[in-house]
Design an enzyme around this catalytic site. Structure first.
Site, mmCIF file in Angstrom:
data_model
loop_
_atom_site.group_PDB
_atom_site.id
_atom_site.type_symbol
_atom_site.label_atom_id
_atom_site.label_comp_id
_atom_site.label_asym_id
_atom_site.label_seq_id
_atom_site.Cartn_x
_atom_site.Cartn_y
_atom_site.Cartn_z
ATOM 1 C CD GLN A 134 10.613 -6.177 -6.301
ATOM 2 O OE1 GLN A 134 9.866 -6.430 -7.029
ATOM 3 N NE2 GLN A 134 12.025 -5.958 -6.839
ATOM 4 C CG HIS A 156 5.607 -9.012 -7.902
ATOM 5 N ND1 HIS A 156 5.342 -7.744 -8.703
ATOM 6 C CD2 HIS A 156 6.864 -9.280 -8.446
ATOM 7 C CE1 HIS A 156 6.318 -7.453 -9.613
ATOM 8 N NE2 HIS A 156 7.404 -8.535 -9.197
ATOM 9 C CG ASN A 168 5.392 -9.855 -11.858
ATOM 10 O OD1 ASN A 168 5.240 -9.139 -12.665
ATOM 11 N ND2 ASN A 168 6.738 -10.138 -11.603
ATOM 12 C CD GLU A 169 9.025 -10.139 -14.960
ATOM 13 O OE1 GLU A 169 9.692 -10.960 -14.433
ATOM 14 O OE2 GLU A 169 8.937 -9.250 -15.392
HETATM 15 C C1 BGC Z 1 10.221 -8.203 -11.919
HETATM 16 C C2 BGC Z 1 10.327 -6.962 -10.612
HETATM 17 C C3 BGC Z 1 11.930 -6.908 -10.752
HETATM 18 C C4 BGC Z 1 12.351 -6.118 -12.151
HETATM 19 C C5 BGC Z 1 14.083 -5.672 -12.345
HETATM 20 C C6 BGC Z 1 10.906 -7.705 -13.208
HETATM 21 O O1 BGC Z 1 11.137 -8.984 -13.956
HETATM 22 O O2 BGC Z 1 8.721 -8.061 -11.877
HETATM 23 O O3 BGC Z 1 10.198 -7.412 -9.413
HETATM 24 O O4 BGC Z 1 12.501 -5.817 -9.705
HETATM 25 O O5 BGC Z 1 12.031 -7.044 -13.032
HETATM 26 O O6 BGC Z 1 14.625 -6.884 -12.036
#
Ligand code: BGC
Length: 383
Positions: A17, A139, A182-183
Protein backbone atom coordinates in the site's frame (compact mmCIF):
# COMPACT_ATOMS: atom_id res chain seq x y z
CA UNK A 1 -6.11 7.33 34.98
CA UNK A 2 -3.27 7.09 32.51
CA UNK A 3 -2.31 4.34 30.13
CA UNK A 4 0.25 1.91 31.53
CA UNK A 5 3.88 2.98 31.18
CA UNK A 6 5.37 1.71 27.97
CA UNK A 7 2.05 1.88 26.11
CA UNK A 8 2.75 2.10 22.40
CA UNK A 9 1.25 4.85 20.27
CA UNK A 10 1.93 4.84 16.57
CA UNK A 11 0.56 4.28 13.11
CA UNK A 12 0.52 1.37 10.67
CA UNK A 13 1.17 0.77 6.98
CA UNK A 14 1.62 -2.24 4.72
CA UNK A 15 4.24 -2.79 2.03
CA UNK A 16 2.04 -3.01 -1.04
CA UNK A 17 0.00 0.00 0.00
CA UNK A 18 2.86 2.43 0.55
CA UNK A 19 6.17 1.20 -0.85
CA UNK A 20 5.76 1.43 -4.59
CA UNK A 21 7.72 -0.51 -7.18
CA UNK A 22 6.47 -3.93 -6.17
CA UNK A 23 5.90 -6.91 -8.40
CA UNK A 24 3.52 -9.48 -6.93
CA UNK A 25 0.15 -11.13 -7.57
CA UNK A 26 -1.64 -7.82 -6.88
CA UNK A 27 0.37 -5.74 -9.33
CA UNK A 28 -0.35 -8.35 -12.00
CA UNK A 29 -4.05 -8.23 -11.20
CA UNK A 30 -4.10 -4.41 -11.19
CA UNK A 31 -2.77 -4.29 -14.73
CA UNK A 32 -5.65 -6.41 -15.96
CA UNK A 33 -8.42 -5.02 -13.83
CA UNK A 34 -7.87 -1.26 -13.50
CA UNK A 35 -10.11 -0.36 -16.39
CA UNK A 36 -12.96 -2.55 -15.19
CA UNK A 37 -12.70 -1.15 -11.66
CA UNK A 38 -12.93 2.40 -13.01
CA UNK A 39 -16.01 1.48 -15.03
CA UNK A 40 -17.65 -0.14 -12.05
CA UNK A 41 -16.92 2.98 -9.99
CA UNK A 42 -18.68 5.09 -12.61
CA UNK A 43 -21.74 2.85 -12.26
CA UNK A 44 -21.65 3.18 -8.50
CA UNK A 45 -21.35 6.91 -8.84
CA UNK A 46 -24.52 6.93 -10.92
CA UNK A 47 -26.19 5.05 -8.05
CA UNK A 48 -25.07 7.74 -5.59
CA UNK A 49 -21.82 6.44 -4.05
CA UNK A 50 -20.79 8.62 -1.09
CA UNK A 51 -17.72 10.26 -2.57
CA UNK A 52 -17.17 13.88 -1.78
CA UNK A 53 -17.22 16.08 -4.88
CA UNK A 54 -13.68 17.20 -4.34
CA UNK A 55 -12.44 13.62 -4.60
CA UNK A 56 -13.94 13.39 -8.05
CA UNK A 57 -12.35 16.68 -9.05
CA UNK A 58 -8.91 15.80 -7.79
CA UNK A 59 -6.45 13.35 -9.21
CA UNK A 60 -6.46 10.41 -8.67
CA UNK A 61 -10.17 9.83 -8.49
CA UNK A 62 -12.26 6.63 -8.52
CA UNK A 63 -13.32 7.08 -12.15
CA UNK A 64 -9.81 6.91 -13.59
CA UNK A 65 -8.03 3.60 -14.24
CA UNK A 66 -4.73 5.03 -12.80
CA UNK A 67 -6.46 5.10 -9.43
CA UNK A 68 -6.34 1.29 -9.40
CA UNK A 69 -2.66 0.78 -10.19
CA UNK A 70 -0.39 0.79 -7.15
CA UNK A 71 2.65 1.89 -9.20
CA UNK A 72 4.85 4.12 -7.06
CA UNK A 73 2.26 4.08 -4.26
CA UNK A 74 3.47 6.62 -1.69
CA UNK A 75 7.12 5.93 -2.61
CA UNK A 76 7.72 4.97 0.99
CA UNK A 77 10.36 2.47 -0.13
CA UNK A 78 12.60 5.45 -0.89
CA UNK A 79 11.20 7.95 1.59
CA UNK A 80 10.93 5.92 4.78
CA UNK A 81 13.40 8.10 6.64
CA UNK A 82 11.45 11.26 5.91
CA UNK A 83 8.25 9.45 6.91
CA UNK A 84 9.72 8.22 10.18
CA UNK A 85 10.98 11.74 10.92
CA UNK A 86 7.35 12.81 10.69
CA UNK A 87 6.17 9.94 12.91
CA UNK A 88 8.75 10.93 15.50
CA UNK A 89 7.72 14.57 15.31
CA UNK A 90 4.13 13.45 15.88
CA UNK A 91 5.14 11.84 19.16
CA UNK A 92 4.85 8.19 18.07
CA UNK A 93 6.91 5.61 19.93
CA UNK A 94 6.10 2.61 17.71
CA UNK A 95 5.37 1.83 14.10
CA UNK A 96 3.77 -1.11 12.32
CA UNK A 97 4.76 -2.01 8.77
CA UNK A 98 5.01 -5.12 6.63
CA UNK A 99 7.80 -6.88 4.82
CA UNK A 100 7.02 -7.71 1.19
CA UNK A 101 7.53 -11.43 0.56
CA UNK A 102 7.88 -10.92 -3.21
CA UNK A 103 10.91 -8.67 -2.64
CA UNK A 104 12.58 -11.08 -0.24
CA UNK A 105 11.95 -14.21 -2.31
CA UNK A 106 11.18 -13.13 -5.88
CA UNK A 107 11.83 -16.67 -7.09
CA UNK A 108 11.26 -19.85 -5.17
CA UNK A 109 14.14 -20.43 -2.77
CA UNK A 110 16.16 -17.43 -3.98
CA UNK A 111 16.38 -14.92 -1.19
CA UNK A 112 17.36 -11.40 -2.13
CA UNK A 113 20.01 -10.19 0.29
CA UNK A 114 19.73 -6.60 -0.91
CA UNK A 115 16.07 -6.44 -0.01
CA UNK A 116 16.70 -8.02 3.39
CA UNK A 117 19.29 -5.30 3.88
CA UNK A 118 16.68 -2.70 2.95
CA UNK A 119 14.36 -3.84 5.73
CA UNK A 120 17.27 -3.96 8.15
CA UNK A 121 17.85 -0.30 7.39
CA UNK A 122 14.14 0.43 7.84
CA UNK A 123 14.28 -1.11 11.30
CA UNK A 124 17.44 0.76 12.14
CA UNK A 125 15.80 4.02 11.01
CA UNK A 126 12.88 3.31 13.35
CA UNK A 127 15.16 2.52 16.28
CA UNK A 128 17.21 5.67 15.72
CA UNK A 129 14.00 7.64 16.13
CA UNK A 130 12.80 5.76 19.19
CA UNK A 131 10.05 3.89 17.35
CA UNK A 132 9.48 0.25 18.29
CA UNK A 133 8.93 -1.85 15.15
CA UNK A 134 5.90 -4.14 14.89
CA UNK A 135 6.51 -6.12 11.73
CA UNK A 136 3.93 -8.01 9.67
CA UNK A 137 5.18 -10.90 7.55
CA UNK A 138 2.23 -11.18 5.22
CA UNK A 139 -0.23 -8.42 4.42
CA UNK A 140 -2.19 -9.98 1.54
CA UNK A 141 0.31 -9.98 -1.32
CA UNK A 142 2.02 -13.06 -2.73
CA UNK A 143 5.08 -13.53 -4.89
CA UNK A 144 4.00 -14.35 -8.44
CA UNK A 145 5.47 -17.86 -8.13
CA UNK A 146 3.20 -18.53 -5.14
CA UNK A 147 0.25 -17.40 -7.22
CA UNK A 148 1.39 -19.76 -9.96
CA UNK A 149 1.25 -22.80 -7.69
CA UNK A 150 -2.34 -21.93 -6.74
CA UNK A 151 -1.67 -19.40 -3.97
CA UNK A 152 -3.11 -20.27 -0.58
CA UNK A 153 -5.30 -22.98 -2.03
CA UNK A 154 -2.12 -25.05 -2.21
CA UNK A 155 -1.00 -26.49 1.16
CA UNK A 156 2.55 -26.10 -0.18
CA UNK A 157 2.20 -22.36 0.46
CA UNK A 158 2.25 -23.14 4.18
CA UNK A 159 5.73 -24.65 3.96
CA UNK A 160 7.01 -21.86 1.77
CA UNK A 161 5.61 -19.21 4.06
CA UNK A 162 7.16 -20.84 7.11
CA UNK A 163 10.56 -20.95 5.39
CA UNK A 164 10.25 -17.27 4.47
CA UNK A 165 9.15 -16.43 8.03
CA UNK A 166 12.18 -18.20 9.49
CA UNK A 167 14.54 -16.56 7.06
CA UNK A 168 13.32 -13.03 7.63
CA UNK A 169 12.93 -13.24 11.40
CA UNK A 170 16.48 -14.60 11.72
CA UNK A 171 17.80 -11.87 9.45
CA UNK A 172 16.01 -9.11 11.36
CA UNK A 173 16.76 -10.45 14.79
CA UNK A 174 16.32 -7.20 16.70
CA UNK A 175 12.54 -7.18 16.10
CA UNK A 176 10.57 -8.11 19.21
CA UNK A 177 7.02 -8.04 17.83
CA UNK A 178 6.06 -10.09 14.79
CA UNK A 179 2.66 -10.32 13.21
CA UNK A 180 2.53 -13.39 11.04
CA UNK A 181 -0.61 -12.78 9.00
CA UNK A 182 -2.88 -9.79 8.62
CA UNK A 183 -6.62 -10.47 8.75
CA UNK A 184 -6.72 -13.97 7.27
CA UNK A 185 -10.50 -14.00 7.15
CA UNK A 186 -10.88 -10.65 5.42
CA UNK A 187 -8.41 -11.83 2.80
CA UNK A 188 -10.17 -15.15 2.26
CA UNK A 189 -13.59 -13.55 2.21
CA UNK A 190 -12.75 -10.92 -0.42
CA UNK A 191 -10.60 -13.15 -2.58
CA UNK A 192 -12.51 -16.46 -2.41
CA UNK A 193 -16.13 -15.78 -1.38
CA UNK A 194 -16.99 -12.33 -2.65
CA UNK A 195 -14.48 -12.65 -5.46
CA UNK A 196 -13.66 -8.94 -5.55
CA UNK A 197 -9.90 -9.17 -4.99
CA UNK A 198 -7.25 -11.39 -6.56
CA UNK A 199 -7.42 -14.19 -7.45
CA UNK A 200 -11.18 -13.46 -7.67
CA UNK A 201 -12.48 -16.96 -7.18
CA UNK A 202 -15.88 -17.64 -5.75
CA UNK A 203 -15.98 -21.03 -4.09
CA UNK A 204 -16.88 -22.04 -0.57
CA UNK A 205 -14.52 -25.03 -0.82
CA UNK A 206 -11.60 -22.90 -1.90
CA UNK A 207 -12.45 -20.38 0.77
CA UNK A 208 -12.40 -23.05 3.49
CA UNK A 209 -9.15 -24.47 2.15
CA UNK A 210 -7.52 -21.04 2.16
CA UNK A 211 -8.68 -20.32 5.72
CA UNK A 212 -7.29 -23.69 6.79
CA UNK A 213 -3.95 -23.10 5.09
CA UNK A 214 -3.60 -19.60 6.52
CA UNK A 215 -4.36 -20.97 9.98
CA UNK A 216 -1.70 -23.65 9.55
CA UNK A 217 0.72 -21.07 8.18
CA UNK A 218 0.25 -18.95 11.27
CA UNK A 219 0.66 -21.91 13.61
CA UNK A 220 3.81 -23.15 11.92
CA UNK A 221 5.35 -19.73 11.61
CA UNK A 222 4.51 -19.02 15.24
CA UNK A 223 6.30 -22.18 16.33
CA UNK A 224 9.31 -21.19 14.27
CA UNK A 225 9.50 -17.60 15.48
CA UNK A 226 8.41 -17.15 19.03
CA UNK A 227 10.77 -17.31 22.00
CA UNK A 228 11.00 -15.79 25.45
CA UNK A 229 12.10 -12.46 23.99
CA UNK A 230 10.27 -12.51 20.64
CA UNK A 231 6.49 -12.14 20.65
CA UNK A 232 4.37 -13.28 17.76
CA UNK A 233 0.68 -12.91 17.04
CA UNK A 234 -1.84 -12.29 14.37
CA UNK A 235 -3.99 -9.31 13.48
CA UNK A 236 -7.69 -9.86 13.12
CA UNK A 237 -10.57 -7.77 12.01
CA UNK A 238 -12.92 -7.45 14.97
CA UNK A 239 -15.92 -8.83 13.12
CA UNK A 240 -14.32 -12.24 12.60
CA UNK A 241 -12.57 -12.73 15.88
CA UNK A 242 -13.99 -15.60 17.76
CA UNK A 243 -13.82 -18.32 15.16
CA UNK A 244 -10.21 -17.77 14.25
CA UNK A 245 -8.86 -16.90 17.67
CA UNK A 246 -10.22 -20.09 19.07
CA UNK A 247 -8.28 -22.07 16.44
CA UNK A 248 -4.98 -20.41 17.25
CA UNK A 249 -5.38 -19.81 20.95
CA UNK A 250 -2.23 -21.77 21.85
CA UNK A 251 -0.24 -20.11 19.09
CA UNK A 252 -0.10 -16.47 20.01
CA UNK A 253 1.70 -14.26 22.50
CA UNK A 254 -0.59 -11.32 21.87
CA UNK A 255 -3.76 -10.44 20.00
CA UNK A 256 -3.76 -7.74 17.32
CA UNK A 257 -7.15 -6.09 16.81
CA UNK A 258 -8.00 -4.17 13.67
CA UNK A 259 -11.09 -2.15 14.45
CA UNK A 260 -12.94 -0.08 11.84
CA UNK A 261 -16.61 -0.79 12.17
CA UNK A 262 -18.82 -2.65 14.55
CA UNK A 263 -20.66 -5.86 13.77
CA UNK A 264 -23.87 -4.99 11.96
CA UNK A 265 -22.58 -1.52 11.01
CA UNK A 266 -24.13 0.17 14.04
CA UNK A 267 -23.29 3.79 14.51
CA UNK A 268 -24.41 7.35 14.63
CA UNK A 269 -24.77 9.37 11.49
CA UNK A 270 -21.10 10.09 11.04
CA UNK A 271 -19.59 8.19 8.15
CA UNK A 272 -16.20 7.97 6.51
CA UNK A 273 -15.70 8.84 2.83
CA UNK A 274 -16.16 5.14 2.12
CA UNK A 275 -19.54 5.13 3.83
CA UNK A 276 -18.37 3.24 6.94
CA UNK A 277 -20.25 4.23 10.09
CA UNK A 278 -18.20 5.62 12.94
CA UNK A 279 -18.99 3.84 16.18
CA UNK A 280 -16.15 4.42 18.62
CA UNK A 281 -17.76 2.72 21.60
CA UNK A 282 -17.56 -0.53 19.65
CA UNK A 283 -13.84 -0.76 20.30
CA UNK A 284 -14.53 -0.93 24.02
CA UNK A 285 -16.92 -3.84 23.57
CA UNK A 286 -14.47 -5.64 21.33
CA UNK A 287 -11.65 -5.23 23.83
CA UNK A 288 -13.84 -6.41 26.70
CA UNK A 289 -14.85 -9.47 24.71
CA UNK A 290 -11.18 -10.38 24.16
CA UNK A 291 -10.32 -10.37 27.85
CA UNK A 292 -11.22 -14.05 28.10
CA UNK A 293 -8.19 -15.00 26.00
CA UNK A 294 -5.92 -13.65 28.70
CA UNK A 295 -3.31 -12.24 26.34
CA UNK A 296 -1.88 -8.76 25.85
CA UNK A 297 -3.83 -6.89 23.20
CA UNK A 298 -2.62 -4.34 20.68
CA UNK A 299 -4.97 -2.29 18.55
CA UNK A 300 -2.96 -2.81 15.38
CA UNK A 301 -5.27 -0.79 13.10
CA UNK A 302 -8.01 1.77 13.57
CA UNK A 303 -8.75 4.52 11.11
CA UNK A 304 -10.95 6.07 8.51
CA UNK A 305 -10.91 7.51 5.01
CA UNK A 306 -11.49 11.24 5.51
CA UNK A 307 -10.00 13.36 2.75
CA UNK A 308 -11.17 16.61 4.30
CA UNK A 309 -9.93 15.60 7.74
CA UNK A 310 -13.31 16.53 9.20
CA UNK A 311 -13.79 13.61 11.58
CA UNK A 312 -10.33 12.13 12.06
CA UNK A 313 -9.23 14.08 15.15
CA UNK A 314 -12.45 13.38 16.99
CA UNK A 315 -12.37 9.76 15.78
CA UNK A 316 -8.95 9.15 17.28
CA UNK A 317 -9.79 10.93 20.54
CA UNK A 318 -12.97 8.93 21.04
CA UNK A 319 -11.37 5.58 20.23
CA UNK A 320 -8.43 6.25 22.52
CA UNK A 321 -10.85 7.21 25.32
CA UNK A 322 -12.80 3.99 24.93
CA UNK A 323 -9.58 1.99 24.88
CA UNK A 324 -8.59 3.74 28.09
CA UNK A 325 -11.88 2.80 29.68
CA UNK A 326 -11.25 -0.85 28.77
CA UNK A 327 -7.74 -0.56 30.26
CA UNK A 328 -9.23 0.88 33.46
CA UNK A 329 -11.41 -2.20 33.62
CA UNK A 330 -8.33 -4.40 33.50
CA UNK A 331 -8.23 -5.29 29.85
CA UNK A 332 -4.53 -5.77 29.11
CA UNK A 333 -4.29 -3.44 26.14
CA UNK A 334 -0.78 -2.25 25.38
CA UNK A 335 -0.77 -0.29 22.17
CA UNK A 336 -2.69 1.69 19.57
CA UNK A 337 -1.77 2.05 15.90
CA UNK A 338 -3.74 4.45 13.76
CA UNK A 339 -4.28 3.29 10.16
CA UNK A 340 -2.47 4.84 8.45
CA UNK A 341 0.60 7.00 8.80
CA UNK A 342 0.29 8.00 5.15
CA UNK A 343 -2.37 8.17 2.49
CA UNK A 344 -1.97 4.95 0.54
CA UNK A 345 -3.24 2.43 -1.97
CA UNK A 346 -6.51 1.06 -0.61
CA UNK A 347 -6.55 -2.29 -2.45
CA UNK A 348 -9.42 -2.66 -4.94
CA UNK A 349 -10.54 0.91 -4.12
CA UNK A 350 -7.19 2.33 -5.20
CA UNK A 351 -5.83 5.69 -4.15
CA UNK A 352 -8.89 7.83 -3.59
CA UNK A 353 -9.64 6.87 0.02
CA UNK A 354 -7.45 9.05 2.24
CA UNK A 355 -6.61 7.29 5.48
CA UNK A 356 -3.40 9.18 6.30
CA UNK A 357 -2.39 11.25 9.26
CA UNK A 358 -0.14 12.62 6.56
CA UNK A 359 -1.50 13.66 3.19
CA UNK A 360 0.41 12.51 0.13
CA UNK A 361 0.39 14.49 -3.10
CA UNK A 362 0.77 11.60 -5.55
CA UNK A 363 2.12 13.86 -8.29
CA UNK A 364 5.01 15.30 -6.31
CA UNK A 365 5.08 12.77 -3.44
CA UNK A 366 5.15 15.74 -1.07
CA UNK A 367 3.97 15.00 2.46
CA UNK A 368 1.70 17.31 4.42
CA UNK A 369 0.76 16.74 8.04
CA UNK A 370 -3.00 16.88 8.54
CA UNK A 371 -4.42 18.81 11.53
CA UNK A 372 -5.78 15.55 13.02
CA UNK A 373 -2.20 14.23 13.24
CA UNK A 374 -1.53 17.08 15.67
CA UNK A 375 -4.65 16.20 17.64
CA UNK A 376 -3.25 12.67 17.94
CA UNK A 377 0.16 14.07 18.91
CA UNK A 378 -1.45 16.04 21.75
CA UNK A 379 -3.45 13.02 22.89
CA UNK A 380 -0.20 11.06 23.12
CA UNK A 381 1.56 13.92 24.92
CA UNK A 382 -1.16 14.16 27.55
CA UNK A 383 -1.15 10.50 28.55
C1 BGC B 1 -6.38 -3.75 6.16
C2 BGC B 1 -5.68 -2.57 5.51
C3 BGC B 1 -6.70 -1.68 4.86
C4 BGC B 1 -7.67 -1.18 5.91
C5 BGC B 1 -8.73 -0.24 5.41
C6 BGC B 1 -7.61 -3.36 6.95
O1 BGC B 1 -8.54 -4.37 6.93
O2 BGC B 1 -5.49 -4.47 6.97
O3 BGC B 1 -4.75 -3.06 4.61
O4 BGC B 1 -6.13 -0.61 4.18
O5 BGC B 1 -8.33 -2.30 6.46
O6 BGC B 1 -9.61 -0.88 4.56
Amino acid sequence: MHFPRGFYFGAATSAHQVEGGNRNDWTEWEKEDAKRLAEEAALRQAQGAPWADHILKNYPNPLQPENYISGKAADHYNRYEEDFDIAKKLGHNAHRFSVEWSRIEPEEGKFNQKEIEHYRKVIQALRERGLEPFVTLWHWTNPVWIRDIGGWENPGAVEYFTRYAEKITRSLESVRYWITINEPEVYSLNSYLLGVRPPQKISIFKYLRVVKNLTRAHQKAYEAIHSSSVKAGITQHNVYFDRFLHEIKDHQDFIGVNYYQYRGGRGRNRKSDMGWSIYSEGIYHVLKSLKKYNKPIYVTENGLADARDTHRGEFIREHVDWIKKAAEENVDVRGYFYWSLLDNFEWDKGFWPRFGLVEVDYKTMARKIRPSALVYRDIIKNQ
